[in-house]
Write a protein that holds these residues in place. Structure first.
Motif, PDB file in Angstrom:
ATOM      1  N   GLY A  34       0.805  -1.214   0.000  1.00  0.00           N
ATOM      2  CA  GLY A  34       0.000   0.000   0.000  1.00  0.00           C
ATOM      3  C   GLY A  34       0.838   1.264   0.000  1.00  0.00           C
ATOM      4  N   ASP A  35       2.130   1.159   0.355  1.00  0.00           N
ATOM      5  CA  ASP A  35       2.999   2.337   0.363  1.00  0.00           C
ATOM      6  C   ASP A  35       3.381   2.731  -1.061  1.00  0.00           C
ATOM      7  N   LYS A  36       3.495   4.031  -1.294  1.00  0.00           N
ATOM      8  CA  LYS A  36       3.967   4.527  -2.573  1.00  0.00           C
ATOM      9  C   LYS A  36       5.496   4.561  -2.558  1.00  0.00           C
ATOM     10  N   VAL A  37       6.115   4.198  -3.679  1.00  0.00           N
ATOM     11  CA  VAL A  37       7.561   4.223  -3.806  1.00  0.00           C
ATOM     12  C   VAL A  37       7.936   4.993  -5.065  1.00  0.00           C
ATOM     13  N   ARG A  64       2.587  -3.687  -3.891  1.00  0.00           N
ATOM     14  CA  ARG A  64       1.462  -4.619  -3.905  1.00  0.00           C
ATOM     15  C   ARG A  64       1.675  -5.793  -2.943  1.00  0.00           C
ATOM     16  N   GLU A  65       2.916  -6.311  -2.897  1.00  0.00           N
ATOM     17  CA  GLU A  65       3.159  -7.480  -2.045  1.00  0.00           C
ATOM     18  C   GLU A  65       4.647  -7.594  -1.712  1.00  0.00           C
ATOM     19  N   PRO A  90      -3.336  -1.065  -4.395  1.00  0.00           N
ATOM     20  CA  PRO A  90      -3.039  -2.490  -4.480  1.00  0.00           C
ATOM     21  C   PRO A  90      -4.295  -3.304  -4.700  1.00  0.00           C
ATOM     22  N   ALA A  91      -4.224  -4.269  -5.634  1.00  0.00           N
ATOM     23  CA  ALA A  91      -5.368  -5.118  -5.924  1.00  0.00           C
ATOM     24  C   ALA A  91      -5.319  -6.360  -5.061  1.00  0.00           C
ATOM     25  N   PRO A  92      -6.484  -7.014  -4.813  1.00  0.00           N
ATOM     26  CA  PRO A  92      -6.457  -8.261  -4.061  1.00  0.00           C
ATOM     27  C   PRO A  92      -5.676  -9.322  -4.812  1.00  0.00           C
TER      28      PRO A  92
END
Length: 466
Positions: A34-37, A64-65, A90-92
């Motif tokens: 969920g963090d932006k990079v 995402r993971e 992020p998608a599931p």
């Protein structure tokens, strides 16, 4: 609205941050899903067999993971983090399937126009390697045939046995895992794979190599699982051998049993050197720099090497040649929480005394912070190890692989010494020089050690001999 597709996810792989390293341990994650990079942002810290290194991500996006947790050792080339570069959230892990599928809509392979266009080559960080392909395949729709079944069917038909005939398959495993199995004497054909797509992992090999456990009788209240090897934790502490300590041990064993070591000793009156150290601390040219006896000892060794250049060499067994170096990358042994490391000052022979002081200070500070890069520990030619800081008189140091000499410096102590015909208290230390006797004979080794001692007794020779 931006729709996230599989093509918008980038898998960042564990890079080879050294020369030929096969694995690294993830020490710490600096980001979470969920963090932006952003391009160049450090996302994690890993420890190789040489040093702890921070890894930057080479693109912008949203995490995402994280594929591995902290403390996990990962093979080079394995994806460690997935980043959505489309800019969406992020998608599931798996999207829900539609409730119904229209009967008139058959499952088709994507046409040539529907295939995604090859993406441009992504920017590559130095030392991270180059991607073997600049395009990504789009996942095919419809039922998939397992790899092993398809291979079996094809091989069966080629051999005339029919699609259903069994064919012996080569176990799937990465080169480091195959080497581990060979070292442990494990037949990969007997190992049960637990990795994705039937790949044998390091854990599978260790499990196969472990002795079989004796089954315990089942009781109504089974006890907690005991460790595979029982020992008294109150009387023993066991520390896994890995990272820097593992690499250092292998290097020292290889050096000790490859190069014939010879060690010579000399006890030196360094009173004048200690006075010069105090004078340099007051010199404006050395303001803010690290000035200590090690600085002058390092300079003395560099001068001795200039006077005796054949000591700065290495033995090339494959080519059957002695390689004399016309430069000095001066290694300084440093004790760190992760173990002993030996970073080196590049082209130390060309540095003035203030420049050498600055480089020595930077090297020590970086090592204490645990931020020494693998490049800083490669290419050394001669090393100094200062055991005197621990109150030790001297030692018999082991050569760093690929080097011909190492100088050990003992503790500097006030001792009775005959000076100008009278016994006086003087600052005295003992130096020990170990060298590779294949390419350095006793005469050359003695000349180098004598030159270092002469400079430290009369530091004015730094000016006349340099």
């Amino acid at each position: 609205m931006t729709t996230m597709t599989e093509g918008s996810v980038r898998e960042f792989k564990m890079p080879d941050v050294g020369e030929g390293l096969t694995e690294a341990e993830i020490l710490k994650w600096y980001v979470q899903p969920g963090d932006k990079v952003t391009d160049g942002q450090v996302v994690c810290e890993v420890e190789t067999a040489k040093a702890a290194v921070e890894l930057p991500i080479p693109y912008d996006g949203v995490v995402r993971e994280l594929h591995f947790s902290e403390g996990t050792t990962v093979d080079v080339g394995t994806p460690i983090i997935a980043v959505d570069v489309s800019g969406g959230a992020p998608a599931p892990a798996q999207a829900p399937a539609p409730a119904e599928q229209p009967a008139e809509q058959p499952t088709e392979q994507p046409t040539e126009k529907e295939q995604p266009k090859p993406e441009g080559r992504q920017p590559v960080l130095v030392g991270y390697g180059v991607s073997t392909s600049s395009t990504r395949r789009r996942p095919r729709k419809g039922p998939q045939i397992p790899v092993q079944e398809a291979s079996s069917a094809i091989q069966g038909e080629l051999n005339g046995h029919g699609a259903g005939a069994p064919v012996e398959q080569r176990p799937l495993a990465k080169p480091p895992v195959r080497k581990l199995a060979k070292d442990l004497g494990v037949d990969l054909a007997t190992v049960t794979p637990t990795g994705p797509d039937g790949v044998i992992t390091r854990e599978d090999v260790h499990a196969a190599a472990a002795p079989p456990k004796t089954p315990e009788p089942v009781t109504e209240a089974p006890a907690a699982a005991a460790p595979s090897v029982a020992y008294d934790t109150a009387r023993e502490t066991r520390i896994p051998i890995k990272g820097v300590r593992k690499a250092t041990a292998a290097a020292m064993v290889g050096s000790a049993f490859t190069a014939p070591h010879v060690t010579e000793f000399v006890t030196v009156d360094v009173t004048r050197t200690m006075k010069l150290v105090e004078e340099l601390k007051q010199d404006p040219e050395f303001a803010g720099l690290r000035v200590n006896p090690l600085l002058l000892i390092a300079k003395a060794l560099l001068v001795a090497i200039r006077r005796n250049p054949d000591i700065n060499a290495s033995w090339d067994e494959a080519a059957q040649e002695i390689v004399v170096k016309h430069y000095v990358n001066l290694g300084i042994a440093a004790a760190t929480p992760r173990g002993l490391i030996v970073p080196n000052i590049k082209d130390a022979h060309a540095k003035t005394l203030p420049q050498l002081a600055e480089s020595l200070g930077d090297l020590v500070a970086t090592a204490r912070e645990g931020k020494t890069s693998p490049g800083a520990m490669q290419g050394g030619t001669v090393t100094i190890t200062n055991v005197g800081v621990f109150g030790v008189d001297t030692g018999t140091p082991i050569l760093n692989p690929g080097e011909s000499a190492i100088l050990a410096v003992g503790a500097i102590k006030l001792q009775p010494w005959v000076h100008k015909g009278k016994v006086k208290p003087r600052q005295v230390t003992t130096l020990a020089l170990s060298f590779d006797h294949r390419l350095v004979d006793g005469e050359l080794g003695s000349k180098v050690l004598a030159d270092v001692a002469a400079i430290l007794e009369q530091p004015k020779r730094l000016i006349t001999w340099a």
